[in-house]
Design a protein around this motif. Structure first.
Motif, PDB file in Angstrom:
ATOM      1  N   ALA A 421       0.830  -1.204   0.000  1.00  0.00           N
ATOM      2  CA  ALA A 421       0.000   0.000   0.000  1.00  0.00           C
ATOM      3  C   ALA A 421       0.868   1.259   0.000  1.00  0.00           C
ATOM      4  O   ALA A 421       0.569   2.247  -0.684  1.00  0.00           O
ATOM      5  CB  ALA A 421      -0.925  -0.001   1.217  1.00  0.00           C
ATOM      6  N   LYS A 422       1.966   1.220   0.730  1.00  0.00           N
ATOM      7  CA  LYS A 422       2.887   2.355   0.771  1.00  0.00           C
ATOM      8  C   LYS A 422       3.471   2.612  -0.607  1.00  0.00           C
ATOM      9  O   LYS A 422       3.581   3.769  -1.066  1.00  0.00           O
ATOM     10  CB  LYS A 422       4.009   2.067   1.783  1.00  0.00           C
ATOM     11  N   LEU A 423       3.842   1.533  -1.313  1.00  0.00           N
ATOM     12  CA  LEU A 423       4.375   1.672  -2.670  1.00  0.00           C
ATOM     13  C   LEU A 423       3.351   2.302  -3.595  1.00  0.00           C
ATOM     14  O   LEU A 423       3.655   3.222  -4.355  1.00  0.00           O
ATOM     15  CB  LEU A 423       4.794   0.286  -3.190  1.00  0.00           C
ATOM     16  N   ILE A 424       2.107   1.818  -3.524  1.00  0.00           N
ATOM     17  CA  ILE A 424       1.049   2.331  -4.380  1.00  0.00           C
ATOM     18  C   ILE A 424       0.830   3.832  -4.134  1.00  0.00           C
ATOM     19  O   ILE A 424       0.753   4.640  -5.065  1.00  0.00           O
ATOM     20  CB  ILE A 424      -0.267   1.554  -4.141  1.00  0.00           C
ATOM     21  N   LYS A 425       0.763   4.212  -2.863  1.00  0.00           N
ATOM     22  CA  LYS A 425       0.489   5.624  -2.532  1.00  0.00           C
ATOM     23  C   LYS A 425       1.647   6.544  -2.901  1.00  0.00           C
ATOM     24  O   LYS A 425       1.441   7.696  -3.273  1.00  0.00           O
ATOM     25  CB  LYS A 425       0.178   5.732  -1.041  1.00  0.00           C
ATOM     26  N   GLU A 426       2.872   6.030  -2.780  1.00  0.00           N
ATOM     27  CA  GLU A 426       4.044   6.847  -3.110  1.00  0.00           C
ATOM     28  C   GLU A 426       4.209   7.041  -4.615  1.00  0.00           C
ATOM     29  O   GLU A 426       4.673   8.092  -5.071  1.00  0.00           O
ATOM     30  CB  GLU A 426       5.310   6.206  -2.550  1.00  0.00           C
ATOM     31  N   MET A 427       3.817   6.014  -5.391  1.00  0.00           N
ATOM     32  CA  MET A 427       4.093   6.036  -6.823  1.00  0.00           C
ATOM     33  C   MET A 427       2.937   6.585  -7.661  1.00  0.00           C
ATOM     34  O   MET A 427       3.144   7.037  -8.779  1.00  0.00           O
ATOM     35  CB  MET A 427       4.430   4.622  -7.313  1.00  0.00           C
ATOM     36  N   VAL A 428       1.726   6.489  -7.130  1.00  0.00           N
ATOM     37  CA  VAL A 428       0.558   6.892  -7.930  1.00  0.00           C
ATOM     38  C   VAL A 428       0.099   8.284  -7.542  1.00  0.00           C
ATOM     39  O   VAL A 428      -0.142   8.542  -6.369  1.00  0.00           O
ATOM     40  CB  VAL A 428      -0.589   5.874  -7.728  1.00  0.00           C
TER      41      VAL A 428
END
Length: 428
Positions: A421-428
């Motif tokens: 979830a952290k990856l998704i929020k940081e990248m999108v």
């Protein structure tokens, strides 16, 4: 809240480890303000089924299902048994393959590139292009194998310019069985070309192992994050430990996973220790390759061998907790250093010691040592394996055989979903 479309081939009622990863991610993503939408085949030809997993699909998750054409269903008309084995990843050694198996492997490797699910790509891309235009999401995630799922992601990326994460549960051209597919040179080049296109075309990559990340980093500049598989807090009925000194391997034991020195060490102990011979039980639960069974019989262990077929996930968890020692076997080649079986993490929270055998510098060796959940040996280390089994047996006789794990929390499915979830929020 972010919204993601997850494209997967494996989904309940599929059984086996392939379904667990994204079933659990889907379960926990909403806790991190990410809404998953799942796209899966409606009539997939799953080699293993576990209907009980359908009860674990979160009720509030949207699951879209569309029909898929499965060549394996036609191949079963030719040889159902061989089709079942090959689709499960059980590929016999060259000298043990019959004509039908050789033919099926040649066709699978050279005509179905990247895999037999390629016929689902075109209709899925057509459907999802329209669906995503009408129902926008912040990102799409494809998970493979089968790597046809990633080709869907590549095509959707080009059509819609949408953020795309490719999740590799296993390597592609570096996986052990890839070399057994009787690939023509042009077919091998096509596999590598498609693999490169996926690695370069994705906005971000996820691997389940550190070795796979290192291998990919040699051929792409796309950022890569390791998110391993993990364990969930499952409700399992209380179990009683086996009265026998049981060594259990739970899961598929393919023909390449054949630690003959382990079988030899066990046989020697039965000859040298009368009590050990009375107490020993070797349990194999799941699909087992014929060469493995033959090696065990040749070692003289048939008397102590108990073979059980595929069991449900719930039953597998119960067996993990009731067995005295848990065996984890990986193929003894460099290509498998980055394979981290999903069952490792369930083993780690079973409170039972792990005895693992595999190649040098394997990722599983690092995790087992880091978490203090067992011991890892190379195939050649017969005397070391034998001494360790004897020590485990002494603890068994003393009523003190258990594992003493440390630092397991970071491998919980919920914690790992937090990383996603952290990856998704940081990248999108």
């Amino acid at each position: 809240m972010k919204k993601v479309l997850i494209i997967s081939y494996y989904w309940p009622p599929a059984g086996g480890p392939g379904v667990q990863r994204w079933l659990k991610f889907a379960k926990y993503l909403p806790k991190y303000d990410v809404e998953p939408v799942i796209y899966v085949p409606e009539n997939a030809h799953y080699p293993l089924k576990d209907p009980g997993l359908e009860e674990k699909v979160p009720e509030n998750i949207k699951v879209i299902k569309k029909p898929i054409f499965e060549p394996y269903s036609l191949a079963e008309l030719l040889s159902g048994k061989d089709t079942q084995k090959i689709s499960s990843g059980i590929i016999p050694e060259e000298e043990q393959q019959g004509f039908i198996q050789k033919l099926m492997l040649f066709v699978r490797g050279n005509f179905f590139i990247p895999d037999a699910r390629k016929f689902w790509i075109k209709p899925s891309v057509k459907f999802l292009t329209k669906y995503l235009q009408e129902n926008p999401v912040d990102a799409i995630i494809t998970t493979g194998p089968p790597h046809s799922m990633h080709l869907m992601g590549l095509k959707l990326k080009k059509k819609l310019n949408i953020f795309w994460i490719a999740d590799f549960r296993d390597p592609w051209t570096q996986i052990g069985y890839h070399k057994k597919l009787k690939l023509l040179q042009r077919s091998q080049q096509k596999h590598k070309k498609l693999e490169k296109a996926i690695l370069d075309g994705a906005d971000h990559l996820i691997t389940t192992s550190f070795t796979t990340r290192e291998e990919f980093q040699k051929i792409t500049l796309t950022p890569i994050k390791v998110i391993t598989n993990g364990y969930d807090h499952e409700k399992v009925e209380a179990v009683v430990l086996d009265e026998k000194f049981s060594l259990a391997h739970i899961g598929s034991l393919l023909s390449g996973r054949n630690p003959k020195n382990l079988w030899a060490a066990l046989k020697e102990l039965t000859l040298e220790n009368e009590d050990f011979a009375k107490d020993l039980q070797l349990k194999l639960v799941g699909a087992v390759g014929e060469p493995v069974l033959e090696s065990i019989k040749q070692a003289g262990l048939e008397k102590w061998l108990s073979v059980q077929g595929y069991v449900s996930h719930t039953e597998a968890l119960q067996l993990q907790r009731s067995s005295q020692v848990l065996l984890l076997i990986e193929i003894n080649i460099e290509d498998t250093r980055g394979i981290i079986p999903g069952k490792l993490f369930e083993y780690m929270v079973s409170n039972r010691p792990i005895l693992a055998v595999g190649p040098e510098k394997a990722d599983i060796q690092k995790i087992i040592r880091e978490t203090n959940t067992g011991a890892y040996f190379l195939y050649a280390e017969k005397e070391e394996i034998k001494a360790h089994i004897l020590e485990l047996y002494r603890k068994f006789k003393a009523g003190d055989l258990r594992s003493h794990p440390i630092g397991l929390q970071k491998y919980s499915r919920e914690a790992l979903t937090g990383e996603l979830a952290k990856l998704i929020k940081e990248m999108v």
